[in-house]
Design a protein around this motif. Sequence first.
Motif, PDB file in Angstrom:
ATOM      1  N   ALA A  57       0.819  -1.343  -0.089  1.00 11.20           N
ATOM      2  CA  ALA A  57       0.020  -0.037   0.046  1.00 11.20           C
ATOM      3  C   ALA A  57       0.782   1.300   0.113  1.00 11.20           C
ATOM      4  O   ALA A  57       0.699   2.318  -0.564  1.00 11.20           O
ATOM      5  N   ASP A  58       1.871   1.310   0.761  1.00  8.23           N
ATOM      6  CA  ASP A  58       2.985   2.575   0.614  1.00  8.23           C
ATOM      7  C   ASP A  58       3.396   2.709  -0.822  1.00  8.23           C
ATOM      8  O   ASP A  58       3.483   3.783  -1.102  1.00  8.23           O
ATOM      9  N   ALA A  60       2.297   1.700  -3.420  1.00  9.43           N
ATOM     10  CA  ALA A  60       1.215   2.034  -4.478  1.00  9.43           C
ATOM     11  C   ALA A  60       0.679   3.718  -4.282  1.00  9.43           C
ATOM     12  O   ALA A  60       0.270   4.234  -5.044  1.00  9.43           O
ATOM     13  N   ASP A  61       0.410   3.886  -2.930  1.00 10.10           N
ATOM     14  CA  ASP A  61      -0.136   5.033  -2.860  1.00 10.10           C
ATOM     15  C   ASP A  61       0.550   6.358  -2.447  1.00 10.10           C
ATOM     16  O   ASP A  61       0.022   7.376  -1.962  1.00 10.10           O
ATOM     17  N   THR A  62       1.856   6.286  -2.278  1.00  9.83           N
ATOM     18  CA  THR A  62       2.806   7.151  -1.808  1.00  9.83           C
ATOM     19  C   THR A  62       3.496   8.011  -2.909  1.00  9.83           C
ATOM     20  O   THR A  62       4.206   7.107  -3.624  1.00  9.83           O
ATOM     21  N   PRO A  63       3.779   9.217  -3.104  1.00 17.47           N
ATOM     22  CA  PRO A  63       4.488   9.805  -4.026  1.00 17.47           C
ATOM     23  C   PRO A  63       5.759   9.479  -4.114  1.00 17.47           C
ATOM     24  O   PRO A  63       6.320   9.113  -2.909  1.00 17.47           O
TER      25      PRO A  63
END
Length: 83
Positions: A57-58, A60-63
Amino acid sequence: MKRTFFVKAVWDEEAKVFYSESDIDGLHIEAPTVNAFEDVLFDAAIDLIVANHMSAADLADTPIRDLIPAILWERPASIPAAA
């Protein structure tokens, strides 16, 4: 998500190697010289941080700019003559 990690090289007089003290999970270095220690550090640290400190998730979802970790590398204050 943690973004700053530390690595320190410590000389073991008995074994005649530098070993790592670090908060990067899975990073265990033993090397006869600081240069050899750095080679392993620079080769393995980022991969271990991604594998052991970042979730899917980090990733996939973090710039991307927020994913880049800082590694605070502390060289020994003095290097033994035998190293």
